[in-house]
Design a protein around this motif. Structure first.
Motif, PDB file in Angstrom:
ATOM      1  N   GLU A 256       0.835  -1.203   0.000  1.00  0.00           N
ATOM      2  CA  GLU A 256       0.000   0.000   0.000  1.00  0.00           C
ATOM      3  C   GLU A 256       0.874   1.260   0.000  1.00  0.00           C
ATOM      4  OE1 GLU A 256      -2.690  -0.137   3.289  1.00  0.00           O
ATOM      5  OE2 GLU A 256      -3.731  -1.910   2.534  1.00  0.00           O
ATOM      6  N   GLN A 257       1.923   1.233   0.807  1.00  0.00           N
ATOM      7  CA  GLN A 257       2.814   2.392   0.876  1.00  0.00           C
ATOM      8  C   GLN A 257       3.532   2.605  -0.463  1.00  0.00           C
ATOM      9  OE1 GLN A 257       5.743   2.135   3.962  1.00  0.00           O
ATOM     10  NE2 GLN A 257       6.425   4.243   3.698  1.00  0.00           N
ATOM     11  N   ALA A 258       3.978   1.534  -1.087  1.00  0.00           N
ATOM     12  CA  ALA A 258       4.641   1.657  -2.388  1.00  0.00           C
ATOM     13  C   ALA A 258       3.668   2.194  -3.436  1.00  0.00           C
ATOM     14  CB  ALA A 258       5.197   0.305  -2.825  1.00  0.00           C
ATOM     15  N   GLU A 259       2.420   1.728  -3.388  1.00  0.00           N
ATOM     16  CA  GLU A 259       1.404   2.212  -4.332  1.00  0.00           C
ATOM     17  C   GLU A 259       1.140   3.700  -4.102  1.00  0.00           C
ATOM     18  OE1 GLU A 259      -1.376   2.356  -7.327  1.00  0.00           O
ATOM     19  OE2 GLU A 259       0.086   0.780  -6.871  1.00  0.00           O
ATOM     20  N   ARG A 260       1.065   4.090  -2.828  1.00  0.00           N
ATOM     21  CA  ARG A 260       0.850   5.497  -2.499  1.00  0.00           C
ATOM     22  C   ARG A 260       2.001   6.364  -2.999  1.00  0.00           C
ATOM     23  NH1 ARG A 260       0.763   5.243   2.989  1.00  0.00           N
ATOM     24  NH2 ARG A 260      -0.731   3.569   2.954  1.00  0.00           N
ATOM     25  N   GLU A 261       3.233   5.899  -2.808  1.00  0.00           N
ATOM     26  CA  GLU A 261       4.400   6.649  -3.274  1.00  0.00           C
ATOM     27  C   GLU A 261       4.404   6.750  -4.800  1.00  0.00           C
ATOM     28  OE1 GLU A 261       7.779   4.669  -1.637  1.00  0.00           O
ATOM     29  OE2 GLU A 261       7.391   5.382   0.396  1.00  0.00           O
ATOM     30  N   ARG A 262       4.053   5.689  -5.493  1.00  0.00           N
ATOM     31  CA  ARG A 262       3.998   5.708  -6.954  1.00  0.00           C
ATOM     32  C   ARG A 262       2.955   6.715  -7.442  1.00  0.00           C
ATOM     33  NH1 ARG A 262       0.938   4.052 -10.805  1.00  0.00           N
ATOM     34  NH2 ARG A 262      -0.485   2.944  -9.442  1.00  0.00           N
ATOM     35  N   ARG A 263       1.770   6.707  -6.786  1.00  0.00           N
ATOM     36  CA  ARG A 263       0.733   7.678  -7.154  1.00  0.00           C
ATOM     37  C   ARG A 263       1.190   9.100  -6.895  1.00  0.00           C
ATOM     38  NH1 ARG A 263      -3.411   6.454  -3.721  1.00  0.00           N
ATOM     39  NH2 ARG A 263      -2.992   4.256  -3.445  1.00  0.00           N
TER      40      ARG A 263
ATOM     41  N   GLU B  27       1.492  12.001  -9.629  1.00  0.00           N
ATOM     42  CA  GLU B  27       0.817  13.284  -9.455  1.00  0.00           C
ATOM     43  C   GLU B  27       1.821  14.434  -9.524  1.00  0.00           C
ATOM     44  OE1 GLU B  27      -1.366  13.115  -5.827  1.00  0.00           O
ATOM     45  OE2 GLU B  27      -2.790  11.627  -6.590  1.00  0.00           O
ATOM     46  N   ALA B  28       2.984  14.253  -8.905  1.00  0.00           N
ATOM     47  CA  ALA B  28       4.013  15.307  -8.942  1.00  0.00           C
ATOM     48  C   ALA B  28       4.502  15.520 -10.375  1.00  0.00           C
ATOM     49  CB  ALA B  28       5.173  14.936  -8.025  1.00  0.00           C
ATOM     50  N   ALA B  29       4.679  14.446 -11.111  1.00  0.00           N
ATOM     51  CA  ALA B  29       5.108  14.571 -12.511  1.00  0.00           C
ATOM     52  C   ALA B  29       4.022  15.240 -13.339  1.00  0.00           C
ATOM     53  CB  ALA B  29       5.448  13.195 -13.078  1.00  0.00           C
ATOM     54  N   ALA B  30       2.755  14.874 -13.087  1.00  0.00           N
ATOM     55  CA  ALA B  30       1.648  15.489 -13.814  1.00  0.00           C
ATOM     56  C   ALA B  30       1.542  16.975 -13.470  1.00  0.00           C
ATOM     57  CB  ALA B  30       0.342  14.762 -13.501  1.00  0.00           C
ATOM     58  N   ASP B  31       1.740  17.321 -12.196  1.00  0.00           N
ATOM     59  CA  ASP B  31       1.701  18.734 -11.783  1.00  0.00           C
ATOM     60  C   ASP B  31       2.844  19.514 -12.427  1.00  0.00           C
ATOM     61  OD1 ASP B  31      -0.511  18.223 -10.255  1.00  0.00           O
ATOM     62  OD2 ASP B  31       0.580  18.131  -8.333  1.00  0.00           O
ATOM     63  N   ALA B  32       4.020  18.930 -12.489  1.00  0.00           N
ATOM     64  CA  ALA B  32       5.158  19.599 -13.115  1.00  0.00           C
ATOM     65  C   ALA B  32       4.901  19.803 -14.602  1.00  0.00           C
ATOM     66  CB  ALA B  32       6.426  18.777 -12.894  1.00  0.00           C
TER      67      ALA B  32
END
Length: 129
Positions: free
Chosen positions: A98-105, A109-114
């Motif tokens: 779950e933590q790895a999935e959260r970090e990937r998301r 999101e950070a890449a999409a925001d950039a």
């Protein structure tokens, strides 16, 4: 006061009484042995029915067996087919996933925001990057 036959004694009757006592003792011993055999057989059948961990194969203790029988539906925090140790390992693995999935998301999101910020800057933003 005793009767004359009681005072003198009756050897045949005493022998018959002794044989009857011995027969009663033998019947009681046979009954106890039969009850013990039935109890051992019942315990062996119970142990044969005892579930084992699907991961490591360890037999469940009575309380775990009862809980798995009463609550058979698996959830993210309850694995009725696993022993307590394997269940804790499974929980840790699920939390890590779950933590790895959260970090990937978060990274996506950070890449999409950039990317959105880069596109929002206009054609001059190409020169800044």
């Amino acid at each position: 006061m005793q009767t004359l036959t009681d005072v003198i004694g009756n050897p045949r009757r005493e022998a018959a009484d002794a044989r009857a006592r011995e027969a009663d003792k033998a019947r009681q011993a046979a009954y106890r042995a039969e009850q013990q055999r039935k109890a051992e057989q019942k315990a062996a059948e119970r142990e044969a029915k005892r579930p084992a961990c699907a991961n490591c194969g360890a037999k469940f203790p009575d309380d775990r067996w009862k809980a798995a029988r009463d609550y058979p539906k698996a959830t993210s925090r309850w694995h009725p087919t696993l022993c307590e140790e394997c269940e804790s390992h499974a929980r840790v693995a699920a939390l890590q996933a779950e933590q790895a999935e959260r970090e990937r998301r978060d990274q996506e999101e950070a890449a999409a925001d950039a990317e959105a910020a880069r596109r929002a800057g206009g054609w001059l933003a190409w020169f800044r990057t």
